[in-house]
Write a protein that holds these residues in place. Sequence first.
Motif, PDB file in Angstrom:
ATOM      1  N   GLU A  29     -52.944 -78.777   7.241  1.00  0.00           N
ATOM      2  CA  GLU A  29     -53.814 -78.520   8.391  1.00  0.00           C
ATOM      3  C   GLU A  29     -52.960 -78.278   9.635  1.00  0.00           C
ATOM      4  N   SER A  30     -51.897 -79.061   9.757  1.00  0.00           N
ATOM      5  CA  SER A  30     -50.960 -78.897  10.857  1.00  0.00           C
ATOM      6  C   SER A  30     -50.331 -77.492  10.805  1.00  0.00           C
ATOM      7  N   TYR A  31     -49.988 -77.059   9.607  1.00  0.00           N
ATOM      8  CA  TYR A  31     -49.407 -75.728   9.425  1.00  0.00           C
ATOM      9  C   TYR A  31     -50.415 -74.636   9.775  1.00  0.00           C
ATOM     10  N   ARG A  32     -51.672 -74.848   9.344  1.00  0.00           N
ATOM     11  CA  ARG A  32     -52.729 -73.863   9.612  1.00  0.00           C
ATOM     12  C   ARG A  32     -52.910 -73.681  11.124  1.00  0.00           C
ATOM     13  N   LYS A  33     -52.939 -74.797  11.860  1.00  0.00           N
ATOM     14  CA  LYS A  33     -53.092 -74.730  13.310  1.00  0.00           C
ATOM     15  C   LYS A  33     -51.906 -74.027  13.967  1.00  0.00           C
ATOM     16  N   TYR A  34     -50.707 -74.347  13.440  1.00  0.00           N
ATOM     17  CA  TYR A  34     -49.498 -73.738  13.968  1.00  0.00           C
ATOM     18  C   TYR A  34     -49.518 -72.220  13.786  1.00  0.00           C
ATOM     19  N   ARG A  35     -49.908 -71.796  12.567  1.00  0.00           N
ATOM     20  CA  ARG A  35     -49.974 -70.353  12.295  1.00  0.00           C
ATOM     21  C   ARG A  35     -51.009 -69.662  13.178  1.00  0.00           C
ATOM     22  N   LEU A  36     -52.107 -70.363  13.412  1.00  0.00           N
ATOM     23  CA  LEU A  36     -53.154 -69.822  14.273  1.00  0.00           C
ATOM     24  C   LEU A  36     -52.602 -69.584  15.679  1.00  0.00           C
ATOM     25  N   MET A  37     -51.855 -70.553  16.191  1.00  0.00           N
ATOM     26  CA  MET A  37     -51.260 -70.398  17.519  1.00  0.00           C
ATOM     27  C   MET A  37     -50.247 -69.259  17.546  1.00  0.00           C
ATOM     28  N   ARG A  38     -49.495 -69.132  16.449  1.00  0.00           N
ATOM     29  CA  ARG A  38     -48.519 -68.025  16.381  1.00  0.00           C
ATOM     30  C   ARG A  38     -49.227 -66.671  16.425  1.00  0.00           C
ATOM     31  N   ARG A  39     -50.366 -66.597  15.731  1.00  0.00           N
ATOM     32  CA  ARG A  39     -51.141 -65.341  15.753  1.00  0.00           C
ATOM     33  C   ARG A  39     -51.688 -65.061  17.145  1.00  0.00           C
ATOM     34  N   GLN A  40     -52.169 -66.118  17.814  1.00  0.00           N
ATOM     35  CA  GLN A  40     -52.685 -65.951  19.172  1.00  0.00           C
ATOM     36  C   GLN A  40     -51.571 -65.486  20.104  1.00  0.00           C
ATOM     37  N   MET A  41     -50.382 -66.041  19.867  1.00  0.00           N
ATOM     38  CA  MET A  41     -49.216 -65.672  20.670  1.00  0.00           C
ATOM     39  C   MET A  41     -48.884 -64.187  20.491  1.00  0.00           C
ATOM     40  N   ASN A  42     -48.871 -63.736  19.248  1.00  0.00           N
ATOM     41  CA  ASN A  42     -48.610 -62.319  18.961  1.00  0.00           C
ATOM     42  C   ASN A  42     -49.636 -61.433  19.651  1.00  0.00           C
ATOM     43  N   LYS A  43     -50.898 -61.857  19.566  1.00  0.00           N
ATOM     44  CA  LYS A  43     -51.993 -61.095  20.149  1.00  0.00           C
ATOM     45  C   LYS A  43     -51.797 -60.982  21.661  1.00  0.00           C
ATOM     46  N   LEU A  44     -51.486 -62.103  22.304  1.00  0.00           N
ATOM     47  CA  LEU A  44     -51.277 -62.100  23.749  1.00  0.00           C
ATOM     48  C   LEU A  44     -50.100 -61.214  24.136  1.00  0.00           C
ATOM     49  N   GLU A  45     -49.022 -61.307  23.373  1.00  0.00           N
ATOM     50  CA  GLU A  45     -47.844 -60.502  23.687  1.00  0.00           C
ATOM     51  C   GLU A  45     -48.130 -59.010  23.517  1.00  0.00           C
ATOM     52  N   ASN A  46     -48.912 -58.676  22.480  1.00  0.00           N
ATOM     53  CA  ASN A  46     -49.296 -57.278  22.297  1.00  0.00           C
ATOM     54  C   ASN A  46     -50.205 -56.794  23.424  1.00  0.00           C
ATOM     55  N   GLU A  47     -51.086 -57.672  23.875  1.00  0.00           N
ATOM     56  CA  GLU A  47     -51.978 -57.305  24.975  1.00  0.00           C
ATOM     57  C   GLU A  47     -51.188 -57.073  26.256  1.00  0.00           C
ATOM     58  N   ILE A  48     -50.194 -57.939  26.492  1.00  0.00           N
ATOM     59  CA  ILE A  48     -49.346 -57.772  27.682  1.00  0.00           C
ATOM     60  C   ILE A  48     -48.582 -56.443  27.602  1.00  0.00           C
ATOM     61  N   LYS A  49     -48.070 -56.163  26.415  1.00  0.00           N
ATOM     62  CA  LYS A  49     -47.328 -54.922  26.195  1.00  0.00           C
ATOM     63  C   LYS A  49     -48.237 -53.707  26.469  1.00  0.00           C
ATOM     64  N   ARG A  50     -49.450 -53.793  25.947  1.00  0.00           N
ATOM     65  CA  ARG A  50     -50.416 -52.700  26.114  1.00  0.00           C
ATOM     66  C   ARG A  50     -50.772 -52.511  27.599  1.00  0.00           C
ATOM     67  N   LEU A  51     -50.945 -53.617  28.302  1.00  0.00           N
ATOM     68  CA  LEU A  51     -51.261 -53.550  29.735  1.00  0.00           C
ATOM     69  C   LEU A  51     -50.113 -52.946  30.533  1.00  0.00           C
ATOM     70  N   LEU A  52     -48.880 -53.322  30.156  1.00  0.00           N
ATOM     71  CA  LEU A  52     -47.710 -52.757  30.844  1.00  0.00           C
ATOM     72  C   LEU A  52     -47.618 -51.251  30.602  1.00  0.00           C
ATOM     73  N   ASP A  53     -47.945 -50.834  29.366  1.00  0.00           N
ATOM     74  CA  ASP A  53     -47.958 -49.397  29.050  1.00  0.00           C
ATOM     75  C   ASP A  53     -49.006 -48.679  29.904  1.00  0.00           C
ATOM     76  N   GLN A  54     -50.185 -49.312  29.963  1.00  0.00           N
ATOM     77  CA  GLN A  54     -51.294 -48.747  30.750  1.00  0.00           C
ATOM     78  C   GLN A  54     -50.890 -48.564  32.207  1.00  0.00           C
ATOM     79  N   GLN A  55     -50.259 -49.625  32.728  1.00  0.00           N
ATOM     80  CA  GLN A  55     -49.854 -49.608  34.122  1.00  0.00           C
ATOM     81  C   GLN A  55     -48.850 -48.488  34.386  1.00  0.00           C
ATOM     82  N   GLU A  56     -47.931 -48.336  33.416  1.00  0.00           N
ATOM     83  CA  GLU A  56     -46.920 -47.299  33.566  1.00  0.00           C
ATOM     84  C   GLU A  56     -47.556 -45.909  33.550  1.00  0.00           C
ATOM     85  N   GLU A  57     -48.501 -45.739  32.616  1.00  0.00           N
ATOM     86  CA  GLU A  57     -49.174 -44.435  32.509  1.00  0.00           C
ATOM     87  C   GLU A  57     -49.939 -44.067  33.782  1.00  0.00           C
TER      88      GLU A  57
END
Length: 136
Positions: A85-113
């Motif tokens: 269960e501890s591992y499941r929660k950890y993986r969930l947070m890692r996925r959320q982290m990836n999602k946030l980082e991708n969103e930030i990347k996408r926003l930076l691209d948008q801003q540049e465009e």
Amino acid sequence: MSTQILKKIQDKDKKRQELLSQLVLERKMVKGSFCQIFVKCGSKKCWCYSVKGHPHKRMSLHENGKNYTRAVPVEDHEWMKEMTESYRKYRLMRRQMNKLENEIKRLLDQQEEKSLKRTKKGKAYLEIPGVSEPIC
Ligand SMILES: [Zn+2]
């Protein structure tokens, strides 16, 4: 212009930092999931014949590109449940982290465009709206 994007980037970054502070906390876990499978024993006289089978607790693991399961002794059930269960929660947070980082990347691209401008003489340049000092 895109101060809205800047605001979004700052919000995402705040969430990202909160998440990171959770991710770096000490924890113990087992890489895998704890699951229950049903196995028919094969006897036509057994109660399991007409249902899905005898329940068995097993670990489901993914290692070296392969999925496999492993039996878990009864005395380890509680421990294994907590650890996976501890591992499941950890993986969930890692996925959320990836999602946030991708969103930030996408926003930076948008801003540049959106930041293309031209001088009076027609020279193209990018002007990114932002804060004048680094955030951290
Ligand atoms: Zn049976």
